[in-house]
Every structure is written in C-alpha cells, then in structure tokens.
Design a protein around this motif. Sequence first.
Motif, PDB file in Angstrom:
ATOM      1  N   LYS A   5      -2.859  93.710  48.020  1.00 51.33           N
ATOM      2  CA  LYS A   5      -2.426  94.405  49.243  1.00 51.33           C
ATOM      3  C   LYS A   5      -3.530  95.292  49.788  1.00 51.33           C
ATOM      4  N   ARG A  11       0.280  92.828  57.059  1.00 58.47           N
ATOM      5  CA  ARG A  11       1.344  93.158  56.119  1.00 58.47           C
ATOM      6  C   ARG A  11       2.212  91.952  55.858  1.00 58.47           C
ATOM      7  N   ASP A  15       7.343  93.746  53.791  1.00 54.97           N
ATOM      8  CA  ASP A  15       6.808  95.095  53.568  1.00 54.97           C
ATOM      9  C   ASP A  15       7.596  96.097  54.396  1.00 54.97           C
ATOM     10  N   ASP A  16       7.848  97.282  53.821  1.00 52.49           N
ATOM     11  CA  ASP A  16       8.530  98.366  54.516  1.00 52.49           C
ATOM     12  C   ASP A  16       9.960  97.968  54.914  1.00 52.49           C
ATOM     13  N   CYS A  38       7.337  97.390  48.693  1.00 52.35           N
ATOM     14  CA  CYS A  38       6.005  97.977  48.899  1.00 52.35           C
ATOM     15  C   CYS A  38       4.963  96.918  49.238  1.00 52.35           C
ATOM     16  N   ALA A  39       5.121  95.721  48.701  1.00 51.28           N
ATOM     17  CA  ALA A  39       4.135  94.656  48.936  1.00 51.28           C
ATOM     18  C   ALA A  39       4.823  93.303  48.844  1.00 51.28           C
ATOM     19  N   HIS A  40       4.503  92.427  49.802  1.00 48.02           N
ATOM     20  CA  HIS A  40       5.079  91.086  49.838  1.00 48.02           C
ATOM     21  C   HIS A  40       4.033  90.131  50.384  1.00 48.02           C
ATOM     22  N   VAL A 112       1.736 101.405  52.915  1.00 47.67           N
ATOM     23  CA  VAL A 112       2.785 100.392  52.996  1.00 47.67           C
ATOM     24  C   VAL A 112       3.142 100.165  54.460  1.00 47.67           C
TER      25      VAL A 112
END
Length: 200
Positions: A5, A11, A15-16, A38-40, A112
Amino acid sequence: MLRHKKTAAGRGFLDDQFLIAMPGMKDDRFTRSVIYVCAHSDEGAMGLIINQTQQMLFPDLLVQLGIMNEQEAIRLPAQARDFVVRNGGPVDRSRGFVLHSGDYRVESSLSVSDDICLTATVDILRAISSGRGPRRALMALGYSGWGAGQLESEIAENGWLTCPASPELLFDADIERKYDRILASIGIDLAHLSLAAGHA
C-alpha cells in the motif's frame, strides 16, 4: 499488504470502507463486527475490527511495552488513561495498530484516506500518552486479513455489507452500539436483513 500500500499509487476499491458482518456470519470471531478496511488490492485485504474491546487497559499496555513504569502510568492524563484498546482481529494479536486523524504523521504512517492514517510504531503510543498525539485515534491489537479474492468471495456470499466509513462513526466512543448505529446510518434495519444471498 501494508508495504504494498505504501508504494502503490491509488487506493483499493474497499479502502476506507466499513465491512459490517451480516447476521448469518459463520465465523464466530466476526459476529456483529464492524471492520474498517485499511488496505485492499488484488493481493488481499487488511482491516481492523473497531467494535470489540480488549481486557487490557492502555496504561497496562504502556507498562508492558516498557514505555513507562507503573508510577508514571498512574499519572497519565485522563484521555490517555481511558483510551480503549480494541481487538483488531485474529491475526498477529500481539501487534498494535493505531488508526488516527491525519493531523499526526510520522515516517511510518500510512495514509488510508485523505483524513485517516494508520501507524504501527511505538512513537504514536508515546505521543498519545504525553498528550501530543492525534486529535482522534483508536488502537487495536491484532488485525483481520484476507488472501487474494477471499474478501470479495465472502461479500458475494452475503457475509458482509459494505459502506463508506465516516470518521465520526469510526472514532466515537460508543463502541457497544456501533454495529447498530452504522447499519442505521445506511438505512438498514436488522429485522429486514435476509440471511441468504440473492442471485439475479
């Protein structure tokens, strides 16, 4: 996942976002849970459960990590003394993560969203304990993780609802009612949720 990330432009789709466990969630660890993603990416996803608390208190954690001794922990300002430690998920439960507003950043902080960062170093714990931390923050031990395509499959099988995260619902102190309040914020009544996935 997080290292990826930090270097990746753009993003991930989730995310978010909040992941909200459906009533038929088969994994007990996630029953009535809300997870902040938080992360994808194509490689998988990582998030923190935000509505499960740990037995451990923040001052005890600071003592355990050697950041301060017990006498210093007793004299912590009320805001730090009452800072709730949450159960972020079943993976790596001895590791701490702090989600926080973007007014605090160190070199290891990962963005993020425009307003929310994730920091996983002890610097931020020292800052929070001395009143120099971010305006808004939540801390979790452990995280929730998925391999490539796993989260997408769980969503398709009606395991999770998703919705954009709001900082107010993310950071507010009403942890016990967070699940119901987030569902209500997107106009969903638990009584009307179907446990079966629909297929067109």
